[in-house]
Design an enzyme around this catalytic site. Sequence first.
Site, PDB file in Angstrom:
ATOM      1  N   ASP A  42       0.831  -1.206   0.000  1.00  0.00           N
ATOM      2  CA  ASP A  42       0.000   0.000   0.000  1.00  0.00           C
ATOM      3  C   ASP A  42       0.864   1.255   0.000  1.00  0.00           C
ATOM      4  O   ASP A  42       0.558   2.247  -0.658  1.00  0.00           O
ATOM      5  CB  ASP A  42      -0.901   0.018   1.250  1.00  0.00           C
ATOM      6  CG  ASP A  42      -2.246  -0.641   0.992  1.00  0.00           C
ATOM      7  OD1 ASP A  42      -2.462  -1.118  -0.133  1.00  0.00           O
ATOM      8  OD2 ASP A  42      -3.066  -0.677   1.926  1.00  0.00           O
ATOM      9  N   ASP A  46       0.696   4.195  -2.820  1.00  0.00           N
ATOM     10  CA  ASP A  46       0.479   5.626  -2.591  1.00  0.00           C
ATOM     11  C   ASP A  46       1.619   6.452  -3.176  1.00  0.00           C
ATOM     12  O   ASP A  46       1.410   7.534  -3.723  1.00  0.00           O
ATOM     13  CB  ASP A  46       0.362   5.907  -1.090  1.00  0.00           C
ATOM     14  CG  ASP A  46      -0.882   5.290  -0.482  1.00  0.00           C
ATOM     15  OD1 ASP A  46      -1.818   4.983  -1.247  1.00  0.00           O
ATOM     16  OD2 ASP A  46      -0.915   5.102   0.745  1.00  0.00           O
ATOM     17  N   SER A  91      -5.215   9.021   1.536  1.00  0.00           N
ATOM     18  CA  SER A  91      -3.799   8.677   1.560  1.00  0.00           C
ATOM     19  C   SER A  91      -3.005   9.901   2.000  1.00  0.00           C
ATOM     20  O   SER A  91      -3.576  10.949   2.306  1.00  0.00           O
ATOM     21  CB  SER A  91      -3.352   8.203   0.178  1.00  0.00           C
ATOM     22  OG  SER A  91      -3.631   9.194  -0.788  1.00  0.00           O
ATOM     23  N   LEU A  92      -1.688   9.776   2.033  1.00  0.00           N
ATOM     24  CA  LEU A  92      -0.822  10.881   2.466  1.00  0.00           C
ATOM     25  C   LEU A  92       0.099  11.306   1.342  1.00  0.00           C
ATOM     26  O   LEU A  92       0.539  10.477   0.535  1.00  0.00           O
ATOM     27  CB  LEU A  92       0.024  10.454   3.675  1.00  0.00           C
ATOM     28  CG  LEU A  92      -0.722  10.093   4.958  1.00  0.00           C
ATOM     29  CD1 LEU A  92       0.274   9.630   6.017  1.00  0.00           C
ATOM     30  CD2 LEU A  92      -1.519  11.270   5.473  1.00  0.00           C
ATOM     31  N   LYS A 127       5.513   5.162  10.299  1.00  0.00           N
ATOM     32  CA  LYS A 127       4.468   4.800   9.340  1.00  0.00           C
ATOM     33  C   LYS A 127       4.448   3.279   9.228  1.00  0.00           C
ATOM     34  O   LYS A 127       5.345   2.678   8.640  1.00  0.00           O
ATOM     35  CB  LYS A 127       4.732   5.430   7.972  1.00  0.00           C
ATOM     36  CG  LYS A 127       3.598   5.209   6.983  1.00  0.00           C
ATOM     37  CD  LYS A 127       3.883   5.898   5.666  1.00  0.00           C
ATOM     38  CE  LYS A 127       2.674   5.774   4.739  1.00  0.00           C
ATOM     39  NZ  LYS A 127       2.307   4.360   4.488  1.00  0.00           N
ATOM     40  N   LYS A 323       9.316   8.999   3.542  1.00  0.00           N
ATOM     41  CA  LYS A 323       9.644   7.607   3.254  1.00  0.00           C
ATOM     42  C   LYS A 323      11.137   7.317   3.425  1.00  0.00           C
ATOM     43  O   LYS A 323      11.980   8.197   3.291  1.00  0.00           O
ATOM     44  CB  LYS A 323       9.215   7.253   1.829  1.00  0.00           C
ATOM     45  CG  LYS A 323       7.708   7.311   1.596  1.00  0.00           C
ATOM     46  CD  LYS A 323       6.973   6.290   2.447  1.00  0.00           C
ATOM     47  CE  LYS A 323       5.515   6.202   2.077  1.00  0.00           C
ATOM     48  NZ  LYS A 323       5.282   5.684   0.722  1.00  0.00           N
TER      49      LYS A 323
END
Length: 701
Positions: A42, A46, A91-92, A127, A323
């Site tokens: 996921d 995104d 979502s982000l 996250k 990320k």
Amino acid sequence: MGRTAVEELDEAEAKTELAELARQLDRANRAYHAEDSPEISDADYDALKRRNAAIEARFPFLKRADSPSEQVGAAPSEGFGKVRHARPMLSLDNAFEADEVREFDKRIRRYLGLMPDEPLRYTAEPKIDGLSLSLRYESGRLAVAATRGDGAEGEDVTRNALMVADIPDRLSGAPEVLEVRGEVYMSHVAFAELNARQEAAGRRLFANPRNAAAGSLRQLDPEVTRERPVGFFAYAWGTVSAALAETQMKAIERLAELGFRTNPLARLCDGPDEMLAHYGEIEAQRATLGYDIDGVVYKVDDLTLQSRLGYRSTTPRWALAHKFPAELAWTQLLAIDIQVGRTGALSPVARLKPVTVGGVVVQNATLHNEDYIAGRDSSGNPIRDGKDIRVGDWVQIYRAGDVIPKISDVDLTRRPVDSQPFSFPEACPECGSQAIREAGDSVRRCTGGLICPAQAVERLRHFVSRAAFDIEGLGAKQVEQFYRDGWIAEPADIFTLGARYGDDLRQRQGWAKKSVQNLLASIERRRTIPLNRLIFSLGIRHVGESASMVLARRYGTWEAFEQAVTQAQVGEGPEWADLIDADGVGPVLAASLVTTFAQDEERASIDRLVKQLTVEEVARPAAASAISGKSIVFTGTLEQMTRAEAKARAEALGARVVGSVSAKTDLVVAGPGAGSKAKKAAELGIETIDEDGWMALARGE
């Protein structure tokens, strides 16, 4: 090595990558939901959309009809009941560099009108790489548990959620209605034990803990979920009957007090320096946490400021996912396949010997276009030091969160001695029509049009996609089969399927009487469709979900929209000016609309479809607002809120914010320093108010 920066892409490269992103995301959806063989997580899903959105921001005229930028997650599985989220599960937005985090802070401050030295606190937390879940409690009891699904609608997994130890079935002292949101995950130890049991029983192994957790929660038998040790971290909320707290951190602490497990690594940070420092601390602990994380999430702590900041179409403005870096792996290229898309584009795909990159098994990678395979860019300059890509090569796969798997290097020392350069086809592999490459275009396209089965099937698949008609029981596989059988050739045929082939379908293997009844009932329900979904379903090039909604809100009814597009002539006349005046509708998109409606065969197909339907006017966001449906221009200086905030507020109240004053403008908000726009408004007799008047309207006074 790595992806080309968005700023360095030329138009042809951007167009090619957007096509690849759309195709790869569609494949990811099908692999996960239809084939039960997930290829990306996921989080990566995104992040692919972020890359897509960045390219679209630089090249808005290239936005595709099937653009993933308006999508969240994927459609719910047909094996579960569907739950409509009262508030969308979004979502982000993603970041990968420290500078992007600092820019996030600057962007927030600009929007709110805060100075660089004014205090602004953020929360920072890991996250979790798992499955998003919503838990709705009523009177302290778990009433509904639902997966995120496509953000608007998820799967009802209530019975399964009750089997998760971290999810309480009853709460004491909670608001009357409380929707808790969080992530279902599986620890590394539990994952290893589960796969050991799967192997001993001769069953399929899970690719990684995220997929194991998702598969465990999405079991039709809740007892299977009970046997699998999954956990749950709470980190947010949806609908609540009473506020949990005044800040993000205090609200999370309240959830912990109610009995939910929250992440102990969540911290309050005073600005980007502390945010980045905590990111480093979490990254250093990543390997020892015992569960998978793929980054750090930052959120504005003050909930009042969150409310002011609001949301974009698919992401909140007040949150950012930072990320972790990419990973690399070497594997062998087994084949190069050519796929034909809805617009006729021939897209090369690398078929790879399966390799694990970043915890995910990768079997396919994008090859962009024939220039990329040959080792050059669209201008003829060398890439990868000019090394071409051939079947049999050992290639390096680059997989970052914001890019689809791609080949970043070739090991020439391992190239087979009998290898041959790849010859890109000049004829469509599906219909045999000539495939041409126009000047300035890096993509070769099939000229077969409607006679090309690949294009026809892709258009039908787009028509039934979740953002379009989303007919339950009629997915991509069914559409393809019905097309091959000659039962449907265009969208209108779907609505006469029962009358023409209902009896044949009941006799077909795999179609029970009940499933046929359900399918035909679903088709009947979709005869009534909102205008924006109808516009999007037509698959017109450059017209995505966002543009479809803009057009639907601008024209209100199908009749008004059809008349406006039909009467418009590309580049001239008042109808054309009105069409491109809509925020987000530029000349390229408008030209695509006008050209499509001007083609006799295409127009006839659309007319046949509309005759089968009842098209609903799209409800305006704030029907009771005094400015709902009005066209507003802001000019001069705003002192009580930023221009961006004023625009967002006006749109939330149902208004359309445009950049220039015309006879169709309903209202002008003129602050200090207003010049030519205020003068033109006065000449045209358009109502003009000052900022105090605007603030009263914004408050609903």
